[in-house]
Design a protein around this motif. Sequence first.
Motif, mmCIF file in Angstrom:
data_model
loop_
_atom_site.group_PDB
_atom_site.id
_atom_site.type_symbol
_atom_site.label_atom_id
_atom_site.label_comp_id
_atom_site.label_asym_id
_atom_site.label_seq_id
_atom_site.Cartn_x
_atom_site.Cartn_y
_atom_site.Cartn_z
ATOM 1 N N GLN A 148 24.291 74.296 -9.426
ATOM 2 C CA GLN A 148 25.005 73.088 -9.815
ATOM 3 C C GLN A 148 25.121 72.105 -8.647
ATOM 4 O O GLN A 148 25.016 70.890 -8.826
ATOM 5 C CB GLN A 148 26.392 73.450 -10.335
ATOM 6 C CG GLN A 148 27.159 72.281 -10.923
ATOM 7 C CD GLN A 148 26.440 71.644 -12.087
ATOM 8 O OE1 GLN A 148 26.394 72.203 -13.169
ATOM 9 N NE2 GLN A 148 25.863 70.472 -11.887
ATOM 10 N N SER A 149 25.304 72.613 -7.445
ATOM 11 C CA SER A 149 25.407 71.741 -6.271
ATOM 12 C C SER A 149 24.113 70.964 -6.043
ATOM 13 O O SER A 149 24.147 69.792 -5.634
ATOM 14 C CB SER A 149 25.759 72.572 -5.030
ATOM 15 O OG SER A 149 27.047 73.132 -5.150
ATOM 16 N N LYS A 150 22.983 71.588 -6.305
ATOM 17 C CA LYS A 150 21.701 70.901 -6.147
ATOM 18 C C LYS A 150 21.594 69.713 -7.106
ATOM 19 O O LYS A 150 21.077 68.651 -6.750
ATOM 20 C CB LYS A 150 20.550 71.878 -6.379
ATOM 21 C CG LYS A 150 20.425 72.934 -5.290
ATOM 22 C CD LYS A 150 19.315 73.937 -5.606
ATOM 23 C CE LYS A 150 19.214 74.992 -4.510
ATOM 24 N NZ LYS A 150 18.175 76.015 -4.809
ATOM 25 N N GLU A 151 22.096 69.895 -8.332
ATOM 26 C CA GLU A 151 22.058 68.798 -9.309
ATOM 27 C C GLU A 151 23.027 67.679 -8.915
ATOM 28 O O GLU A 151 22.720 66.498 -9.071
ATOM 29 C CB GLU A 151 22.387 69.332 -10.699
ATOM 30 C CG GLU A 151 21.369 70.315 -11.260
ATOM 31 C CD GLU A 151 19.995 69.674 -11.484
ATOM 32 O OE1 GLU A 151 19.931 68.434 -11.647
ATOM 33 O OE2 GLU A 151 19.008 70.422 -11.494
ATOM 34 N N ILE A 152 24.185 68.049 -8.412
ATOM 35 C CA ILE A 152 25.147 67.029 -7.976
ATOM 36 C C ILE A 152 24.572 66.229 -6.811
ATOM 37 O O ILE A 152 24.684 64.995 -6.759
ATOM 38 C CB ILE A 152 26.486 67.686 -7.570
ATOM 39 C CG1 ILE A 152 27.141 68.367 -8.782
ATOM 40 C CG2 ILE A 152 27.442 66.655 -6.979
ATOM 41 C CD1 ILE A 152 28.319 69.250 -8.418
ATOM 42 N N ALA A 153 23.927 66.929 -5.883
ATOM 43 C CA ALA A 153 23.331 66.249 -4.727
ATOM 44 C C ALA A 153 22.255 65.261 -5.153
ATOM 45 O O ALA A 153 22.086 64.210 -4.522
ATOM 46 C CB ALA A 153 22.751 67.283 -3.766
ATOM 47 N N ALA A 154 21.549 65.575 -6.235
ATOM 48 C CA ALA A 154 20.464 64.707 -6.715
ATOM 49 C C ALA A 154 20.957 63.597 -7.623
ATOM 50 O O ALA A 154 20.184 62.723 -8.031
ATOM 51 C CB ALA A 154 19.422 65.548 -7.456
ATOM 52 N N SER A 155 22.255 63.595 -7.947
ATOM 53 C CA SER A 155 22.817 62.626 -8.891
ATOM 54 C C SER A 155 23.368 61.408 -8.157
ATOM 55 O O SER A 155 23.309 61.320 -6.929
ATOM 56 C CB SER A 155 23.948 63.282 -9.689
ATOM 57 O OG SER A 155 25.109 63.429 -8.872
ATOM 58 N N GLY A 156 23.968 60.491 -8.937
ATOM 59 C CA GLY A 156 24.607 59.324 -8.356
ATOM 60 C C GLY A 156 26.104 59.485 -8.189
ATOM 61 O O GLY A 156 26.812 58.506 -7.906
ATOM 62 N N VAL A 157 26.619 60.693 -8.356
ATOM 63 C CA VAL A 157 28.047 60.951 -8.185
ATOM 64 C C VAL A 157 28.476 60.560 -6.774
ATOM 65 O O VAL A 157 27.764 60.819 -5.797
ATOM 66 C CB VAL A 157 28.341 62.456 -8.437
ATOM 67 C CG1 VAL A 157 29.746 62.828 -7.988
ATOM 68 C CG2 VAL A 157 28.144 62.782 -9.915
ATOM 69 N N THR A 158 29.653 59.935 -6.666
ATOM 70 C CA THR A 158 30.103 59.452 -5.353
ATOM 71 C C THR A 158 31.255 60.269 -4.759
ATOM 72 O O THR A 158 31.472 60.224 -3.556
ATOM 73 C CB THR A 158 30.547 57.986 -5.451
ATOM 74 O OG1 THR A 158 31.584 57.861 -6.435
ATOM 75 C CG2 THR A 158 29.365 57.094 -5.823
ATOM 76 N N LYS A 159 31.984 61.006 -5.586
ATOM 77 C CA LYS A 159 33.096 61.799 -5.071
ATOM 78 C C LYS A 159 33.048 63.210 -5.666
ATOM 79 O O LYS A 159 32.837 63.369 -6.873
ATOM 80 C CB LYS A 159 34.444 61.158 -5.416
ATOM 81 C CG LYS A 159 34.742 59.885 -4.640
ATOM 82 C CD LYS A 159 36.164 59.421 -4.926
ATOM 83 C CE LYS A 159 36.532 58.193 -4.095
ATOM 84 N NZ LYS A 159 37.937 57.782 -4.337
ATOM 85 N N VAL A 160 33.271 64.213 -4.814
ATOM 86 C CA VAL A 160 33.267 65.608 -5.252
ATOM 87 C C VAL A 160 34.475 66.330 -4.664
ATOM 88 O O VAL A 160 34.794 66.164 -3.477
ATOM 89 C CB VAL A 160 31.973 66.332 -4.811
ATOM 90 C CG1 VAL A 160 32.050 67.825 -5.134
ATOM 91 C CG2 VAL A 160 30.750 65.710 -5.475
ATOM 92 N N ALA A 161 35.125 67.116 -5.494
ATOM 93 C CA ALA A 161 36.145 68.058 -5.035
ATOM 94 C C ALA A 161 35.622 69.452 -5.339
ATOM 95 O O ALA A 161 35.463 69.823 -6.508
ATOM 96 C CB ALA A 161 37.475 67.820 -5.738
ATOM 97 N N ALA A 162 35.313 70.206 -4.294
ATOM 98 C CA ALA A 162 34.759 71.550 -4.445
ATOM 99 C C ALA A 162 35.859 72.567 -4.177
ATOM 100 O O ALA A 162 36.396 72.630 -3.073
ATOM 101 C CB ALA A 162 33.596 71.754 -3.485
ATOM 102 N N VAL A 163 36.189 73.354 -5.197
ATOM 103 C CA VAL A 163 37.255 74.357 -5.106
ATOM 104 C C VAL A 163 36.609 75.737 -5.108
ATOM 105 O O VAL A 163 35.695 75.997 -5.894
ATOM 106 C CB VAL A 163 38.232 74.225 -6.296
ATOM 107 C CG1 VAL A 163 39.398 75.189 -6.139
ATOM 108 C CG2 VAL A 163 38.727 72.786 -6.423
ATOM 109 N N SER A 164 37.077 76.614 -4.236
ATOM 110 C CA SER A 164 36.422 77.915 -4.136
ATOM 111 C C SER A 164 37.395 78.995 -3.697
ATOM 112 O O SER A 164 38.297 78.752 -2.894
ATOM 113 C CB SER A 164 35.265 77.853 -3.134
ATOM 114 O OG SER A 164 34.689 79.130 -2.945
ATOM 115 N N CYS A 165 37.177 80.218 -4.218
ATOM 116 C CA CYS A 165 37.929 81.387 -3.764
ATOM 117 C C CYS A 165 37.090 82.225 -2.811
ATOM 118 O O CYS A 165 37.493 83.332 -2.434
ATOM 119 C CB CYS A 165 38.392 82.228 -4.951
ATOM 120 S SG CYS A 165 37.043 82.840 -5.986
#
Length: 413
Positions: free
Chosen positions: A354-371
């Motif tokens: 999913q991160s690869k697709e976000i990186a290739a998109s035009g999205v400008t802001k990301v909040a990545a939550v992880s355990c």
Amino acid sequence: MSLETVRIERLGAQADGIAEVGGETVYVGFALPGEQVTVRRQKARGNVVSIDEPSAERTEPPCRHFGPKGDLCGGCALQHFNITAYNHWKKQLVSDVLAARGIDADVRPLITCAPGSRRRAVLSARAVKGGIVLGFNRAGTNTIADIRECAVVRPAIAEALPGLRALAGIAAAGTRPFRLQVLETSAGLDVAIDGVRELADKKRRTAIGKALELGYARLSLGNEILIEARKPIVTFNGIEVIPPPAAFVQASATAQEAMIEIVSTHLAGTKRVADLFSGCGTFALPLTRHAAVDAFENDGAALEALDHAARHTQGLKPLSVERRDLFRRPVNAAELKKTEGVVFDPPRAGAQAQSKEIAASGVTKVAAVSCNPATLARDLRILIDGGFRLASVTPIDQFLWSPHVEAIALLER
């Protein structure tokens, strides 16, 4: 097994003390950096026999079940560690895995949780000669430590242990272990029996009667609701949700609200947001106060709870839900064409595809939550290499006295 005296050099990522002996690494539970301890060694493991030179950062554990002199309950690993040093170590866990990926991050102060604040627990149970054992697995084993108290769960859960033990006695079939998943809700405890294939009619009636006697809001067998005396309700930033049996929710309500605030503030101003691995809507529902949200989740029951909550709450922006396995079929860059912001909160495996697709998109802001800081660092490396700037990382200690730590990374471009 031989007795050896070793000097603990540091704490490992799983909270074991680490000593180097003759070029070999020895892992010692319940030991702290700087301590000299005598251990009974078996290959790479050392079990504490005595602490010959204790650390100044050693403190008295609050729970009688903790440590080699207790019942070796594996629910906690670091009750003996001074809280200031412990908090520093927790934050450093996140800093270290980011650095290992070459990521220079502004790691914010650790958001802490108090003892007795964990609202969700998964207890193991098993029938033995003379009764039932109920608790968490002993450290490093599959054997259940029979607990009578717990310093990390909410008082309502700790006080319910005798009743839960009685319920486990009703549900037990043979000596096969099973689990009781317990969630504190505003309507009372929501309890799900997991790992028991079926209950005979008499046992089923007895279990329902016991749940009513104990005042539980709901009792389930797997996904089947046996009795629902009251709707078990949790709130996400004031929005009421009825989670399905054994649903995932954040372990601490205090941590949850802090996480919602961090994510919502970062994504403020975006008009359309994608919530990936949305669960019951921890982030999706609060975000719909200000933005249209597209929620993706593979758990159908969780999505139904999210959709139901949105439809029964006034004043929210449009919300769409889609059941989707984001590991096999991530939301691609083209589908994110109209999306300005993304929040994702995956299982421990992370969100690599999913991160690869976000990186290739035009999205400008990301909040990545992880355990899982390790998979978070991997995913952040993908996003940074794809053009995002890492603004901050905030570690959150939902799992007090354990080696587990949550983190939220905020990115933009």
